[in-house]
Design an enzyme around this catalytic site. Structure first.
Site, PDB file in Angstrom:
ATOM      1  N   VAL A  65       1.178  -3.658   3.853  1.00  0.00           N
ATOM      2  CA  VAL A  65       1.185  -4.952   4.564  1.00  0.00           C
ATOM      3  C   VAL A  65       2.430  -5.782   4.285  1.00  0.00           C
ATOM      4  O   VAL A  65       2.607  -6.837   4.894  1.00  0.00           O
ATOM      5  CB  VAL A  65      -0.060  -5.830   4.273  1.00  0.00           C
ATOM      6  CG1 VAL A  65      -1.303  -5.272   4.915  1.00  0.00           C
ATOM      7  CG2 VAL A  65      -0.244  -6.076   2.802  1.00  0.00           C
ATOM      8  N   TYR A 107      -4.478   3.854   8.084  1.00  0.00           N
ATOM      9  CA  TYR A 107      -5.841   3.325   8.256  1.00  0.00           C
ATOM     10  C   TYR A 107      -6.382   3.647   9.643  1.00  0.00           C
ATOM     11  O   TYR A 107      -6.237   4.768  10.119  1.00  0.00           O
ATOM     12  CB  TYR A 107      -5.874   1.809   7.983  1.00  0.00           C
ATOM     13  CG  TYR A 107      -5.056   1.438   6.788  1.00  0.00           C
ATOM     14  CD1 TYR A 107      -5.451   1.879   5.518  1.00  0.00           C
ATOM     15  CD2 TYR A 107      -3.871   0.713   6.882  1.00  0.00           C
ATOM     16  CE1 TYR A 107      -4.696   1.579   4.398  1.00  0.00           C
ATOM     17  CE2 TYR A 107      -3.110   0.416   5.767  1.00  0.00           C
ATOM     18  CZ  TYR A 107      -3.539   0.853   4.542  1.00  0.00           C
ATOM     19  OH  TYR A 107      -2.785   0.567   3.452  1.00  0.00           O
ATOM     20  N   TYR A 111      -4.188  -2.886  -9.929  1.00  0.00           N
ATOM     21  CA  TYR A 111      -3.930  -2.605  -8.509  1.00  0.00           C
ATOM     22  C   TYR A 111      -3.049  -3.687  -7.871  1.00  0.00           C
ATOM     23  O   TYR A 111      -2.095  -3.386  -7.156  1.00  0.00           O
ATOM     24  CB  TYR A 111      -5.284  -2.477  -7.796  1.00  0.00           C
ATOM     25  CG  TYR A 111      -5.206  -2.449  -6.295  1.00  0.00           C
ATOM     26  CD1 TYR A 111      -4.872  -1.275  -5.623  1.00  0.00           C
ATOM     27  CD2 TYR A 111      -5.458  -3.592  -5.543  1.00  0.00           C
ATOM     28  CE1 TYR A 111      -4.790  -1.253  -4.235  1.00  0.00           C
ATOM     29  CE2 TYR A 111      -5.385  -3.579  -4.158  1.00  0.00           C
ATOM     30  CZ  TYR A 111      -5.048  -2.411  -3.508  1.00  0.00           C
ATOM     31  OH  TYR A 111      -4.963  -2.395  -2.144  1.00  0.00           O
ATOM     32  N   SER A 145       0.794  -1.239   0.000  1.00  0.00           N
ATOM     33  CA  SER A 145       0.000   0.000   0.000  1.00  0.00           C
ATOM     34  C   SER A 145       0.825   1.287   0.000  1.00  0.00           C
ATOM     35  O   SER A 145       0.253   2.362  -0.147  1.00  0.00           O
ATOM     36  CB  SER A 145      -0.958   0.015   1.195  1.00  0.00           C
ATOM     37  OG  SER A 145      -2.014  -0.875   0.956  1.00  0.00           O
ATOM     38  N   LYS A 197       0.283   3.385  -2.945  1.00  0.00           N
ATOM     39  CA  LYS A 197      -0.897   4.262  -3.091  1.00  0.00           C
ATOM     40  C   LYS A 197      -0.529   5.745  -3.062  1.00  0.00           C
ATOM     41  O   LYS A 197      -1.266   6.583  -3.574  1.00  0.00           O
ATOM     42  CB  LYS A 197      -1.911   3.941  -1.984  1.00  0.00           C
ATOM     43  CG  LYS A 197      -2.500   2.532  -2.098  1.00  0.00           C
ATOM     44  CD  LYS A 197      -3.307   2.152  -0.855  1.00  0.00           C
ATOM     45  CE  LYS A 197      -3.870   0.734  -0.963  1.00  0.00           C
ATOM     46  NZ  LYS A 197      -4.499   0.292   0.293  1.00  0.00           N
TER      47      LYS A 197
HETATM   48  N1  GLN Z   1      -2.375  -5.418  -1.769  1.00  0.00           N
HETATM   49  C1  GLN Z   1      -2.875  -5.273  -0.427  1.00  0.00           C
HETATM   50  C2  GLN Z   1      -4.376  -5.419  -0.409  1.00  0.00           C
HETATM   51  O1  GLN Z   1      -5.012  -4.905  -1.275  1.00  0.00           O
HETATM   52  C3  GLN Z   1      -2.467  -3.936   0.087  1.00  0.00           C
HETATM   53  C4  GLN Z   1      -2.990  -3.650   1.479  1.00  0.00           C
HETATM   54  C5  GLN Z   1      -2.018  -2.929   2.358  1.00  0.00           C
HETATM   55  O2  GLN Z   1      -0.828  -2.866   2.095  1.00  0.00           O
HETATM   56  N2  GLN Z   1      -2.517  -2.412   3.450  1.00  0.00           N
HETATM   57  O3  GLN Z   1      -4.936  -6.058   0.439  1.00  0.00           O
END
Ligand code: GLN
Length: 303
Positions: free
Chosen positions: A256, A238, A190, A63, A66
């Site tokens: 993650v 988050y 994505y 993420s 993003k």
């Molecule tokens: N690719 C992961 C997902 O979509 C990214 C989530 C994350 O890094 N928090 O679940």
């Protein structure tokens, strides 16, 4: 301030840390990563680099990607993007679908999965996914000043095979007329952007444009830099964003894979990585390391 000594000390402390969190297991390929690893890289506005541990080991940025796609999407369509995605912290898990129903398919912010899918969908806008992924990679490589940054196809495929929640989010967005491309294409793009791999050194380098100030690479306008940082501060972790702001006091974006990019406006770009996560899906030792760094340096956007 002896930044080299501070960074070294954090490396020693983290190597000895007893609670290392739990590696993400819902993407099978991430589950295979050795949780004992830890890396930290700090790049300052005057061009110095400090690092320790596994700062040159590649990891899945997940993420953290993003931030780059949001910068790209805003460059492409400007403030119009905000008709499709909000700018409020969600207070819910990164992959939650709850608010999407009550809020009519407008995700709370661009960093939760639903919002990031909208951002990727906006960049995709009818182009072949391969072209869009090329564009995302070009942006990240330009930011890092390093062409040796790639997508790990095994991680992308692993998420393709298991990413049913993300597909559900994409279909929900489509049902609310907030998805332009077929869900499979937006999700596929994505999943691949999340599978970009970088080292802490490369990620800290790529984050320099977010420092702003005269020495930072100018990839986006200073006004946009401020806003990206505001969103990282309020939404970058988050439902753990408040805690990160409280403990660290810097804008940051987690993934993650265990990576975190944190920015000290005008002063430094920080990348940290340790694969074990806390209960909110943010790097356990990564958070602790940046907390130590912020305390030792006095770096904070809150004075
Ligand atoms: N690719 C992961 C997902 O979509 C990214 C989530 C994350 O890094 N928090 O679940």
């Amino acid at each position: 301030m002896d930044l080299a000594a501070i960074v070294q000390q954090i490396g020693y402390d983290m190597a000895a840390a007893p609670h290392r969190g739990v590696v993400a297991d819902y993407i099978p390929e991430l589950k295979r990563v050795d949780p004992s690893q830890f890396g930290l890289a700090v790049m300052t506005a005057d061009g110095q680099t400090y690092h320790c541990g596994d700062a040159d080991v590649r990891f899945s940025i997940q993420s953290v990607s993003k931030v780059f796609t949001l910068a790209l999407a805003l460059g492409r369509m400007g403030d119009q993007l905000w008709t499709r995605v909000g700018r409020e912290p969600s207070g819910h898990a990164f992959n939650s679908i709850l608010q999407l129903e009550t809020e009519h398919g407008i995700p709370r912010n661009p960093f939760i999965n639903a919002g990031a899918l909208v951002v990727t969908d906006a960049i995709l806008a009818g182009h072949p996914p391969r072209e869009t992924l090329g564009e995302i990679l070009r942006f990240v490589r330009a930011a890092a000043g390093d062409d040796n940054i790639h997508i790990n196809p095994d991680v992308a495929q692993s998420e393709e095979q298991t990413g049913h929640r993300n597909r559900a989010l994409a279909h929900f967005l489509l049902a609310n007329a907030n998805l332009i491309n077929p869900p499979e294409l937006t999700c596929g793009t994505y999943f691949h952007q999340c599978a970009i791999e970088m080292t802490c050194l490369q990620l800290a380098q790529a984050g320099r444009f977010l420092m702003g100030g005269p020495n930072a690479p100018r990839l986006v306008s200073p006004e946009r830099v401020r806003r990206l940082n505001a969103l990282m501060m309020t939404c970058g972790h988050y439902d753990g964003s408040g805690e990160f702001a409280f403990r660290v006091g810097l804008p940051g974006k987690s993934g993650v894979g265990g990576g975190i990019l944190a920015i000290v406006p005008g002063r430094a770009s920080i990348a940290v990585w340790s694969p074990g996560l806390n209960e909110r899906g943010n790097s356990q030792l990564g958070t602790l390391a940046i907390e130590h760094l912020a305390r030792a340096t006095g770096w904070s956007v809150f004075g």
